[in-house]
Design an enzyme around this catalytic site. Structure first.
Site, PDB file in Angstrom:
ATOM      1  N   LYS A   1      24.062  59.903  53.701  1.00 43.68           N
ATOM      2  CA  LYS A   1      24.414  59.717  55.250  1.00 43.68           C
ATOM      3  C   LYS A   1      25.863  58.967  55.332  1.00 43.68           C
ATOM      4  O   LYS A   1      26.100  57.918  54.546  1.00 43.68           O
ATOM      5  CB  LYS A   1      23.336  58.915  56.070  1.00 43.68           C
ATOM      6  CG  LYS A   1      22.068  59.773  56.167  1.00 43.68           C
ATOM      7  CD  LYS A   1      22.160  60.661  57.498  1.00 43.68           C
ATOM      8  CE  LYS A   1      20.674  61.190  57.753  1.00 43.68           C
ATOM      9  NZ  LYS A   1      20.834  62.382  58.886  1.00 43.68           N
TER      10      LYS A   1
ATOM     11  N   ASP B   1      26.347  64.076  55.199  1.00 47.65           N
ATOM     12  CA  ASP B   1      26.016  64.530  56.620  1.00 47.65           C
ATOM     13  C   ASP B   1      26.271  63.321  57.628  1.00 47.65           C
ATOM     14  O   ASP B   1      26.145  62.101  57.400  1.00 47.65           O
ATOM     15  CB  ASP B   1      24.166  64.507  56.727  1.00 47.65           C
ATOM     16  CG  ASP B   1      23.782  64.725  57.998  1.00 47.65           C
ATOM     17  OD1 ASP B   1      24.750  65.385  59.086  1.00 47.65           O
ATOM     18  OD2 ASP B   1      22.690  64.747  58.375  1.00 47.65           O
TER      19      ASP B   1
ATOM     20  N   GLU C   1      28.004  68.088  56.114  1.00 50.69           N
ATOM     21  CA  GLU C   1      27.334  68.480  57.437  1.00 50.69           C
ATOM     22  C   GLU C   1      27.963  67.893  58.689  1.00 50.69           C
ATOM     23  O   GLU C   1      28.090  66.686  58.853  1.00 50.69           O
ATOM     24  CB  GLU C   1      25.689  68.219  57.474  1.00 50.69           C
ATOM     25  CG  GLU C   1      24.999  68.696  56.244  1.00 50.69           C
ATOM     26  CD  GLU C   1      23.463  68.118  56.396  1.00 50.69           C
ATOM     27  OE1 GLU C   1      23.075  67.829  57.472  1.00 50.69           O
ATOM     28  OE2 GLU C   1      22.920  68.119  55.308  1.00 50.69           O
TER      29      GLU C   1
ATOM     30  N   ASP D   1      24.548  71.827  61.026  1.00 50.60           N
ATOM     31  CA  ASP D   1      23.308  71.391  61.296  1.00 50.60           C
ATOM     32  C   ASP D   1      22.941  71.339  62.845  1.00 50.60           C
ATOM     33  O   ASP D   1      22.247  72.113  63.147  1.00 50.60           O
ATOM     34  CB  ASP D   1      23.322  69.998  60.670  1.00 50.60           C
ATOM     35  CG  ASP D   1      21.746  69.206  60.958  1.00 50.60           C
ATOM     36  OD1 ASP D   1      20.995  69.737  61.482  1.00 50.60           O
ATOM     37  OD2 ASP D   1      21.951  68.209  60.476  1.00 50.60           O
TER      38      ASP D   1
ATOM     39  N   LYS E   1      16.172  72.721  60.257  1.00 50.08           N
ATOM     40  CA  LYS E   1      15.120  71.601  60.585  1.00 50.08           C
ATOM     41  C   LYS E   1      14.060  72.270  61.490  1.00 50.08           C
ATOM     42  O   LYS E   1      14.333  72.218  62.616  1.00 50.08           O
ATOM     43  CB  LYS E   1      15.858  70.228  61.039  1.00 50.08           C
ATOM     44  CG  LYS E   1      16.920  69.667  59.932  1.00 50.08           C
ATOM     45  CD  LYS E   1      17.601  68.480  60.617  1.00 50.08           C
ATOM     46  CE  LYS E   1      18.347  67.915  59.486  1.00 50.08           C
ATOM     47  NZ  LYS E   1      18.954  66.481  60.032  1.00 50.08           N
TER      48      LYS E   1
END
Length: 324
Positions: A135, A163, A192, A215, A237
């Site tokens: 992240k 991300d 992302e 995303d 997701k």
């Protein structure tokens, strides 16, 4: 003869779990149990705070209404349901119909949530493709760039999935890229959503040569899967996207456009996470899914995650809030 139950769960999380702007102390959600002709299917409904459009309470209310329709044999239009409800109900129906394969893909891309040096050691021992997720955007962009560069230099064959959750301005994104050496940028499988708008993210990819993935954009109204310069993947997701049928459509569209489709979790319990592993093995067999989130929990639910030693709460221990 059809029957249905709706359980409610609360699972304690690791104290260090932070979403966009809040600490997640407890993961709350619902589990659907569908029974018909001696067969049973389960599905999890777990809106993710700050990411889902619906709350857990709203999802629970809608789930009860749709379960009553299902039990009565009435048609259900999941396209009109909240994404989490559509995901959980469609997964339960898929399992009930014995259409969700038993085999799962439990090879995860390790999530760096602590000391980067610990992940370097873990990856060095990993057989096969060395894929990890980090992240970024939570600290200074310069720091993120230095960490990514360090990983690539320490493990030359690594493929990093980063991300940013749309947290960077174009200037911040460029600061990140500045600290990833040009020769190391190929070590980033994709980043992302680096910027706050898709247009800014596309410009970043073309300026830096760093590949990106969609995303949040996948869930934007009117999104179309298409080949674009610098875009190599979409992250799906299911808990945030909607029904399993919708997810399968996105996977097919991605493959047709020459993009990688990655099945990823939204911090589901071990019950939902196991189902996502089975779904990933079925629909994206060549791709390591993004499911390394059990480390963020302090307990599991019903179905243990392979190799995880956290205590397991069974469905029989939960409150049945609705049944018919």
């Amino acid at each position: 003869m059809r029957s249905a139950k709706l359980f409610q769960y609360q699972l304690p999380m690791d104290s260090g779990v932070i979403l966009r702007s809040q600490r997640l102390v407890t993961r709350e959600g619902w589990v659907i149990e569908l029974t018909e002709d001696g067969l049973t299917g389960y599905g999890e409904i777990a809106p993710l705070p700050e990411f889902s459009e619906e709350t857990a309470e709203q999802a629970g209310e809608q789930a009860q209404a749709l379960l009553a329709k299902w039990q009565a044999g009435e048609p259900i239009d999941l396209s009109l349901a909240y994404p989490s409800v559509a995901c959980g109900l469609s997964m339960a129906m898929l399992e009930l119909a014995d259409e969700l394969p038993v085999q799962g893909n439990y090879q995860v891309a390790p999530l760096c949530s602590g000391d980067p040096d610990d992940l370097v050691v873990e990856l060095s021992k990993m057989p096969g493709d060395k894929i990890a997720k980090i992240k970024v955007g939570m600290y200074e962009a310069v720091r993120d760039g230095m960490v990514a560069n360090m990983f690539i230099e320490a493990i030359p064959d690594i493929r990093l999935r980063l991300d940013a959750n749309r947290k960077w301005t174009p200037v911040k994104a460029q600061q990140f890229a500045k600290y990833v050496q040009p020769q190391n940028r190929a070590g980033i499988a994709f980043l992302e959503e680096p910027c706050q708008t898709p247009a800014e993210s596309l410009a970043f990819a073309q300026d830096t040569g760093i590949n990106i993935a969609w995303d949040e954009t996948v869930r934007d109204e009117g999104f179309e899967v298409k080949a674009e310069p610098g875009v190599v993947a979409i992250v799906i997701k299911p808990m945030l996207v909607g029904s399993i049928e919708r997810c399968i459509t996105l996977v097919k569209q991605a493959h047709n456009a020459g993009l990688v489709a990655v099945i990823s979790s939204s911090m589901e319990s071990s019950l939902g996470l196991n189902q996502l592993a089975r779904f990933a093995a079925w629909q994206t067999p060549e791709v390591i899914p993004g499911l390394d989130t059990m480390q963020l929990f302090q307990a599991q639910l019903e179905t243990p995650w392979p190799g995880c030693e956290l205590p397991v709460t069974s469905l029989s221990d939960l409150e049945v809030v609705w049944q018919r």
